[in-house]
Scaffold this active site. Structure first.
Site, PDB file in Angstrom:
ATOM      1  N   LYS B  78     -18.306 -10.754  13.236  1.00  0.00           N
ATOM      2  CA  LYS B  78     -19.100  -9.520  13.319  1.00  0.00           C
ATOM      3  C   LYS B  78     -20.454  -9.825  13.962  1.00  0.00           C
ATOM      4  O   LYS B  78     -21.072 -10.856  13.669  1.00  0.00           O
ATOM      5  CB  LYS B  78     -19.316  -8.968  11.905  1.00  0.00           C
ATOM      6  CG  LYS B  78     -20.030  -7.611  11.867  1.00  0.00           C
ATOM      7  CD  LYS B  78     -20.212  -7.148  10.427  1.00  0.00           C
ATOM      8  CE  LYS B  78     -20.864  -5.789  10.336  1.00  0.00           C
ATOM      9  NZ  LYS B  78     -21.068  -5.354   8.940  1.00  0.00           N
ATOM     10  N   SER B 153     -19.361  -0.778   8.060  1.00  0.00           N
ATOM     11  CA  SER B 153     -19.828  -1.113   9.385  1.00  0.00           C
ATOM     12  C   SER B 153     -19.015  -2.205  10.079  1.00  0.00           C
ATOM     13  O   SER B 153     -19.076  -2.330  11.302  1.00  0.00           O
ATOM     14  CB  SER B 153     -21.285  -1.558   9.318  1.00  0.00           C
ATOM     15  OG  SER B 153     -21.414  -2.719   8.517  1.00  0.00           O
ATOM     16  N   SER B 177     -19.116  -2.315   3.471  1.00  0.00           N
ATOM     17  CA  SER B 177     -18.845  -2.517   4.900  1.00  0.00           C
ATOM     18  C   SER B 177     -17.740  -3.510   5.237  1.00  0.00           C
ATOM     19  O   SER B 177     -17.364  -3.621   6.401  1.00  0.00           O
ATOM     20  CB  SER B 177     -20.121  -2.923   5.637  1.00  0.00           C
ATOM     21  OG  SER B 177     -20.942  -1.810   5.841  1.00  0.00           O
TER      22      SER B 177
END
Lengths: 95, 484
Positions: B78, B153, B177
């Site tokens: 990420k 996210s 997330s």
């Protein structure tokens, strides 16, 4: 809790954030709605409850003050938008 | 079966037997990315040359007799985790062009083990969001239905795993997330206990809540990846100085006699009927496997949302003060003085949701409102933490839906922030209490995956992995693949 336009501008200035005219209007409305939702918390009597800032049982973690390898000036400055020698270059703070 | 479809554990076995090489495996995944990425848009940037070089190096290490479960395994990271020499933007225009001079500890650990890093995955800007629609660059699409969000996210990581564009991925979870996008994309995602994994090099959003963790094709892979990244780090003074259990050995598909708690507050108004049905069916599976299902109560659940959306933005408003255009990232070039430079840099560099949260957090911390908002939220956080402490006296783990509904349509909620926040009601409490949780797939609603969460006490990842593994061994949801 309805925020005024002046309050929105005051918060933006505290956060050093310029906002467009549309953003000022939008945030005045949206933040007011979100803050109204937060009022739910007032249903709880918390006068005797201690606050939780973090969930781990650790306090004041220390280590010996020893010199260790760190970034070279070149590495540290590699992402600088503007530099002068081994310094970050900024606009004057004092005239 | 194509190589890119393998789990980490399956690929490791083939690598060990010398039936495949890391270069072959990496090429297969890169080819897969080439085929599906235009539809999914999971990656902000892909680093094929670096990946193949790392794969070659891994094959050499293996040829010299080295072995570990991640040697030569292609993974995605990420974009809120710093990668030395590879641009890291946090999905924000304000960090466009930022090339970190160091690795996040979790990334350094993967490099030491010889993992192959494929690239950086899309995220809501600074991890603030539930759909990747707040990314400063583009929205990722759900592999199960391209018109729906992948969650957020860590939506890029979840979509990449679900679409076989990597074997596993790292994400971060501040209020759900990792777990929410894992649920939306039909994969497994684990949020470790706060302090289990180093936050060094994880670009800070809300420092008392942030935690990095794995998103994988199954529970075993989550255990493998968690094993690799867990442990104390002198560079993060909030990482716990505790020994790390063997998570992989803990994977016994046996829940006989375990007590699984069901919080009644999670099955109330607002939950999609098909989601509730899938979670109830999952509870039946655990009961058949010999677990005792008990009702527990987390009475302050409904307050988690306001508490979270005060504390997280307050911490964010402080953390994001560093983006001033001086040391890295975007800098407004035509400012007349330094204050103008700060204001304009931040106006142009940040997107709408980040600005909204900075405003919210600044307000909650400002003179005259601190007690009413921030301090109040911290006190209610104590009550939420105590709810979990009490519940874990009555059960070994808690079972709950991960989200109230399956993945929503792209664009459906983006104009209504409060509506967007309400989608997070089942994941926020865990971060506020600092405990651990894993989401695994447990069915479908209208063709979209449904996730069930197993929540555990602090530092008790072994229990939730075991409960999740037992379910997975008894079901086949984790084997379903999106039609791409």
């Amino acid at each position: 809790m309805k925020l005024s336009r002046d309050q929105v501008l005051h918060i933006a200035e505290l956060a050093k954030l310029a906002l467009s005219e549309e953003e000022i209007e939008l945030f005045t409305e949206q933040l007011s709605e979100i803050l109204a939702y937060f009022e739910k918390l007032n249903r709880l009597d918390t006068s005797a409850i201690p606050p939780t800032a973090q969930v781990i049982d650790m306090r004041n973690v220390t280590r010996p003050d020893e010199v260790r390898p760190s970034l070279s000036p070149e590495e540290a400055l590699a992402n600088a938008p503007q530099r002068k020698g081994n310094f970050f270059k900024v606009k004057p703070i004092l005239e | 079966m194509e190589l890119y479809e393998l789990t980490i554990a399956q690929a490791h076995e083939l690598l060990q037997k010398r039936e495949i090489s890391s270069v072959e495996l990496t090429r297969s995944v890169l080819q897969r990315i080439e085929t599906v990425e235009t539809k999914i848009k999971a990656y902000l940037r892909i680093t094929p040359e670096e990946a193949l070089a790392q794969a070659e190096k891994a094959d050499q290490r293996r040829a010299q007799g080295e072995d570990n479960p991640l040697l030569g395994i292609p993974l995605a990271i990420k974009d809120v985790l710093c990668t030395k020499g590879v641009e890291t933007t946090c999905g924000s225009r304000i960090l466009q062009g930022f090339v970190p001079p160091f690795d996040a500890t979790v990334v350094a650990k993967l490099r030491e083990l010889g993992s192959v890093l494929l690239g950086k995955t899309n995220t809501d800007e600074f991890a603030m969001g539930s759909s990747t629609e707040n990314s400063g660059f583009f929205t990722t699409h759900n592999p199960w239905n391209l018109e729906h969000v992948p969650g957020g996210s860590s939506g890029g990581s979840a979509a990449a795993v679900a679409a076989d564009e990597c074997l596993g991925a790292l994400g971060t979870d501040t209020g759900g997330s990792i777990r929410q996008p894992a649920a939306f994309c039909g994969i497994a995602g684990l949020k470790p206990t706060y302090g289990r994994v180093s936050r060094y090099g994880l670009v800070a959003f809300a420092s008392s809540l942030d935690q990095a963790g794995p998103l994988c094709k199954d529970v075993k892979d989550c255990a493998i990846l968690l094993q690799a990244i867990a442990g104390h780090d002198p560079k993060d003074s909030t990482s716990a100085n505790l020994s790390v259990p063997n998570f992989v050995e803990a994977l016994q598909p046996d829940v006989k006699g375990m007590r699984l708690g069901v919080p009644k507050e999670y099955f109330t108004e607002g939950i999609d009927a098909k989601v509730a049905e899938a979670v109830h069916a999952a509870l039946d599976v655990w009961a058949e496997l010999g677990a005792e299902i008990v009702e527990v109560s987390l009475p302050h659940t409904e307050y988690a949302l306001p508490v979270y959306y005060i504390i997280a933005p307050a911490e964010a408003s402080a953390n994001l003060a560093r983006y001033d255009g001086v040391r890295y990232g975007y800098s407004y070039p035509e400012a007349k003085d330094i204050w103008d430079a700060y204001r304009k840099t931040r106006e142009i560099g940040f997107g709408a949701e980040v600005k909204r949260r900075i405003m919210l957090g600044t307000y909650a911390l400002s003179a005259g409102y601190y007690d009413a908002y921030y301090l109040k939220a911290q006190k209610v956080r104590t009550l939420i933490k105590e709810d979990f402490d009490r519940a874990y006296q009555q059960c070994d783990a808690i079972i709950a839906p991960t989200t109230p509904m399956p993945a929503f349509r792209i664009g459906e909620r983006v104009d209504d922030p409060l509506q967007m926040y309400l989608g997070d009601i089942f994941t926020l409490s865990l971060n506020l209490a600092g405990v651990c949780g894993i989401s695994i797939p447990c069915g479908f609603a209208d063709g979209l995956p449904v996730g069930v969460q197993i929540l555990g006490d602090a530092y008790d990842e072994t229990t939730i992995l075991r409960v999740a593994y037992a379910y997975e061994q008894a079901t086949e949801w984790h084997l379903q693949k999106p039609p791409l």
